[in-house]
Design a protein around this motif. Structure first.
Motif, PDB file in Angstrom:
ATOM      1  N   THR A 176       0.701  -0.500   0.000  1.00  0.00           N
ATOM      2  CA  THR A 176       0.000   0.000   0.000  1.00  0.00           C
ATOM      3  C   THR A 176       1.101   0.785   0.000  1.00  0.00           C
ATOM      4  O   THR A 176       1.954   0.218  -0.358  1.00  0.00           O
ATOM      5  CB  THR A 176      -0.387  -1.269   0.350  1.00  0.00           C
ATOM      6  OG1 THR A 176      -0.953  -1.782  -0.433  1.00  0.00           O
ATOM      7  CG2 THR A 176      -0.731  -1.877   0.995  1.00  0.00           C
TER       8      THR A 176
ATOM      9  N   GLN B  38      -6.379  -8.965   4.833  1.00  0.00           N
ATOM     10  CA  GLN B  38      -6.871 -10.349   4.713  1.00  0.00           C
ATOM     11  C   GLN B  38      -5.872 -11.318   5.316  1.00  0.00           C
ATOM     12  O   GLN B  38      -4.663 -11.187   5.134  1.00  0.00           O
ATOM     13  CB  GLN B  38      -7.094 -10.698   3.240  1.00  0.00           C
ATOM     14  CG  GLN B  38      -7.643 -12.101   3.013  1.00  0.00           C
ATOM     15  CD  GLN B  38      -7.910 -12.382   1.548  1.00  0.00           C
ATOM     16  OE1 GLN B  38      -8.082 -11.461   0.746  1.00  0.00           O
ATOM     17  NE2 GLN B  38      -7.939 -13.649   1.183  1.00  0.00           N
TER      18      GLN B  38
ATOM     19  N   THR C 104       0.518  -6.739   1.222  1.00  0.00           N
ATOM     20  CA  THR C 104      -0.036  -7.627   0.212  1.00  0.00           C
ATOM     21  C   THR C 104       0.757  -8.927   0.186  1.00  0.00           C
ATOM     22  O   THR C 104       1.975  -8.918   0.324  1.00  0.00           O
ATOM     23  CB  THR C 104       0.005  -6.952  -1.170  1.00  0.00           C
ATOM     24  OG1 THR C 104      -0.771  -5.750  -1.129  1.00  0.00           O
ATOM     25  CG2 THR C 104      -0.551  -7.866  -2.251  1.00  0.00           C
TER      26      THR C 104
ATOM     27  N   GLN D 274      -4.422 -16.071  -5.074  1.00  0.00           N
ATOM     28  CA  GLN D 274      -4.943 -14.730  -4.826  1.00  0.00           C
ATOM     29  C   GLN D 274      -3.801 -13.812  -4.405  1.00  0.00           C
ATOM     30  O   GLN D 274      -2.850 -14.247  -3.747  1.00  0.00           O
ATOM     31  CB  GLN D 274      -6.007 -14.738  -3.722  1.00  0.00           C
ATOM     32  CG  GLN D 274      -6.669 -13.376  -3.521  1.00  0.00           C
ATOM     33  CD  GLN D 274      -7.639 -13.364  -2.353  1.00  0.00           C
ATOM     34  OE1 GLN D 274      -7.446 -14.086  -1.390  1.00  0.00           O
ATOM     35  NE2 GLN D 274      -8.663 -12.549  -2.430  1.00  0.00           N
ATOM     36  N   TYR D 275      -3.919 -12.551  -4.813  1.00  0.00           N
ATOM     37  CA  TYR D 275      -3.084 -11.503  -4.237  1.00  0.00           C
ATOM     38  C   TYR D 275      -3.900 -10.898  -3.100  1.00  0.00           C
ATOM     39  O   TYR D 275      -4.816 -10.104  -3.322  1.00  0.00           O
ATOM     40  CB  TYR D 275      -2.715 -10.464  -5.284  1.00  0.00           C
ATOM     41  CG  TYR D 275      -1.726 -10.997  -6.303  1.00  0.00           C
ATOM     42  CD1 TYR D 275      -0.353 -10.943  -6.062  1.00  0.00           C
ATOM     43  CD2 TYR D 275      -2.164 -11.580  -7.485  1.00  0.00           C
ATOM     44  CE1 TYR D 275       0.554 -11.451  -6.978  1.00  0.00           C
ATOM     45  CE2 TYR D 275      -1.260 -12.086  -8.414  1.00  0.00           C
ATOM     46  CZ  TYR D 275       0.096 -12.018  -8.143  1.00  0.00           C
ATOM     47  OH  TYR D 275       0.998 -12.518  -9.053  1.00  0.00           O
ATOM     48  N   ALA D 276      -3.603 -11.313  -1.893  1.00  0.00           N
ATOM     49  CA  ALA D 276      -4.410 -10.944  -0.736  1.00  0.00           C
ATOM     50  C   ALA D 276      -4.001  -9.571  -0.226  1.00  0.00           C
ATOM     51  O   ALA D 276      -2.813  -9.321  -0.005  1.00  0.00           O
ATOM     52  CB  ALA D 276      -4.251 -11.977   0.367  1.00  0.00           C
ATOM     53  N   PRO D 277      -4.947  -8.660  -0.011  1.00  0.00           N
ATOM     54  CA  PRO D 277      -4.615  -7.331   0.502  1.00  0.00           C
ATOM     55  C   PRO D 277      -4.173  -7.393   1.960  1.00  0.00           C
ATOM     56  O   PRO D 277      -4.355  -8.420   2.639  1.00  0.00           O
ATOM     57  CB  PRO D 277      -5.925  -6.565   0.340  1.00  0.00           C
ATOM     58  CG  PRO D 277      -6.980  -7.614   0.394  1.00  0.00           C
ATOM     59  CD  PRO D 277      -6.383  -8.843  -0.246  1.00  0.00           C
TER      60      PRO D 277
ATOM     61  N   GLU E 240      -3.142  -1.265  -8.687  1.00  0.00           N
ATOM     62  CA  GLU E 240      -3.981  -1.515  -7.522  1.00  0.00           C
ATOM     63  C   GLU E 240      -5.192  -0.597  -7.564  1.00  0.00           C
ATOM     64  O   GLU E 240      -5.084   0.571  -7.967  1.00  0.00           O
ATOM     65  CB  GLU E 240      -3.184  -1.291  -6.248  1.00  0.00           C
ATOM     66  CG  GLU E 240      -1.984  -2.218  -6.136  1.00  0.00           C
ATOM     67  CD  GLU E 240      -1.113  -1.929  -4.933  1.00  0.00           C
ATOM     68  OE1 GLU E 240      -0.682  -2.879  -4.274  1.00  0.00           O
ATOM     69  OE2 GLU E 240      -0.847  -0.733  -4.652  1.00  0.00           O
TER      70      GLU E 240
ATOM     71  N   ARG F  20      -8.902   0.742  -5.545  1.00  0.00           N
ATOM     72  CA  ARG F  20      -9.757   0.824  -4.362  1.00  0.00           C
ATOM     73  C   ARG F  20     -11.079   1.428  -4.801  1.00  0.00           C
ATOM     74  O   ARG F  20     -11.171   2.624  -5.094  1.00  0.00           O
ATOM     75  CB  ARG F  20      -9.119   1.673  -3.266  1.00  0.00           C
ATOM     76  CG  ARG F  20      -9.942   1.666  -1.964  1.00  0.00           C
ATOM     77  CD  ARG F  20      -9.272   2.499  -0.887  1.00  0.00           C
ATOM     78  NE  ARG F  20      -9.295   3.913  -1.214  1.00  0.00           N
ATOM     79  CZ  ARG F  20      -8.659   4.852  -0.520  1.00  0.00           C
ATOM     80  NH1 ARG F  20      -7.931   4.516   0.528  1.00  0.00           N
ATOM     81  NH2 ARG F  20      -8.722   6.120  -0.880  1.00  0.00           N
TER      82      ARG F  20
ATOM     83  N   GLU G 269      -9.454  -0.660   1.446  1.00  0.00           N
ATOM     84  CA  GLU G 269      -8.055  -0.803   1.085  1.00  0.00           C
ATOM     85  C   GLU G 269      -7.903  -1.122  -0.392  1.00  0.00           C
ATOM     86  O   GLU G 269      -8.848  -1.531  -1.068  1.00  0.00           O
ATOM     87  CB  GLU G 269      -7.382  -1.895   1.918  1.00  0.00           C
ATOM     88  CG  GLU G 269      -8.015  -3.268   1.804  1.00  0.00           C
ATOM     89  CD  GLU G 269      -7.423  -4.265   2.780  1.00  0.00           C
ATOM     90  OE1 GLU G 269      -6.407  -3.954   3.414  1.00  0.00           O
ATOM     91  OE2 GLU G 269      -7.982  -5.361   2.905  1.00  0.00           O
ATOM     92  N   TYR G 270      -6.688  -0.923  -0.883  1.00  0.00           N
ATOM     93  CA  TYR G 270      -6.372  -1.229  -2.276  1.00  0.00           C
ATOM     94  C   TYR G 270      -6.211  -2.731  -2.460  1.00  0.00           C
ATOM     95  O   TYR G 270      -5.696  -3.425  -1.595  1.00  0.00           O
ATOM     96  CB  TYR G 270      -5.078  -0.531  -2.692  1.00  0.00           C
ATOM     97  CG  TYR G 270      -5.236   0.948  -2.938  1.00  0.00           C
ATOM     98  CD1 TYR G 270      -5.520   1.428  -4.210  1.00  0.00           C
ATOM     99  CD2 TYR G 270      -5.107   1.863  -1.899  1.00  0.00           C
ATOM    100  CE1 TYR G 270      -5.673   2.791  -4.447  1.00  0.00           C
ATOM    101  CE2 TYR G 270      -5.253   3.219  -2.122  1.00  0.00           C
ATOM    102  CZ  TYR G 270      -5.536   3.681  -3.398  1.00  0.00           C
ATOM    103  OH  TYR G 270      -5.683   5.026  -3.621  1.00  0.00           O
ATOM    104  N   ARG G 271      -6.646  -3.193  -3.632  1.00  0.00           N
ATOM    105  CA  ARG G 271      -6.473  -4.587  -4.016  1.00  0.00           C
ATOM    106  C   ARG G 271      -5.777  -4.650  -5.373  1.00  0.00           C
ATOM    107  O   ARG G 271      -5.885  -3.720  -6.179  1.00  0.00           O
ATOM    108  CB  ARG G 271      -7.832  -5.301  -4.093  1.00  0.00           C
ATOM    109  CG  ARG G 271      -8.521  -5.433  -2.738  1.00  0.00           C
ATOM    110  CD  ARG G 271      -9.898  -6.075  -2.862  1.00  0.00           C
ATOM    111  NE  ARG G 271     -10.507  -6.251  -1.554  1.00  0.00           N
ATOM    112  CZ  ARG G 271     -10.387  -7.341  -0.805  1.00  0.00           C
ATOM    113  NH1 ARG G 271      -9.670  -8.367  -1.269  1.00  0.00           N
ATOM    114  NH2 ARG G 271     -10.963  -7.430   0.374  1.00  0.00           N
TER     115      ARG G 271
END
Length: 221
Positions: free
Chosen positions: A12, A68, A45, A62-65, A166, A168, A174-176
């Motif tokens: 982030t 998570q 991330t 998955q690219y987990a934020p 990324e 949001r 939050e950004y993903r």
């Protein structure tokens, strides 16, 4: 998964050095063919990956934020070994850009020749990705149609693993990760999700930090 399929159809702010502590990953069977994963570690991330052989090629689940720490891997092949690992992701992110798209749905017949990742002529100087000088600059977002944004930026990193776009969405906390790109790419057309009609975006030059332990389970019959 929807975004990955759309990306295939179209062909982030962060840290310096990665943390020294590796994330800790655990797994348990929820049913004979459903696996639950949980992890602890630096709030960043993470790339959650799996393989079906001990030394096989890993695939990103998955690219987990940062917020998570759990994931359910459902409906798996029976009597199959699954190996999981987690890799932290770091790197300098650009300043965010707010984008509002016009009304409309995705049109597969529209011209998307602008969308595939490209490397445009370049930066006057590049810096190690672990330095703040590697942050992407001159980031621009051009609305191409009701569900498409063309992002361009100046690549200032010399040794990045790649670039992340990324997103949001309005109201999100939050950004993903919206897109994962190869090193040196500095132009990419993002096909947005329905909830991203109003959203904030940023571009990150990334590198992998610490890797977790590998966990291993075998599904039932």
């Amino acid at each position: 998964m929807l975004r990955v399929l759309l990306a295939l159809f179209l062909l982030t702010a962060c840290s310096g050095a990665p943390p020294s502590a590796s994330p800790s990953l655990s797994a348990k069977m929820l049913s004979p063919n459903d696996i639950a994963l949980e992890w602890r570690g630096e709030p960043t991330t993470h790339a959650l990956e799996f393989a079906t052989e001990r030394d096989g090629a890993y695939t990103v689940l998955q690219y987990a934020p940062p917020g998570q720490s759990t994931f359910k891997h459902p409906d798996l092949m029976p009597k199959t070994p699954f190996y999981y690992r987690l890799r932290s992701i770091h790197g300098p992110a650009s300043a965010p850009l707010d984008v509002t798209l016009p009304p409309g749905e995705f049109d597969e017949q529209a011209d998307h020749s602008w969308a595939p990742p490209r490397t445009l002529p370049g930066s006057p100087s590049k810096h190690p990705v672990r330095s703040e000088q590697a942050v992407p600059t001159d980031v621009r977002a051009k609305v191409m149609h009701a569900n498409g944004i063309l992002f361009t930026w100046q690549d200032n990193a010399s040794d990045e693993a790649g670039y992340l776009i990324e997103a949001r969405a309005a109201g999100a906390s939050e950004y993903r990760v919206a897109a994962v790109l190869d090193p040196d790419v500095n132009s990419f057309g993002l096909i947005t999700l329905p909830e991203e009609k109003v959203a904030s975006y940023r571009v990150r030059a990334y590198f992998y930090g610490a890797q977790s332990n590998v966990v291993h389970l075998v599904t039932g019959g």
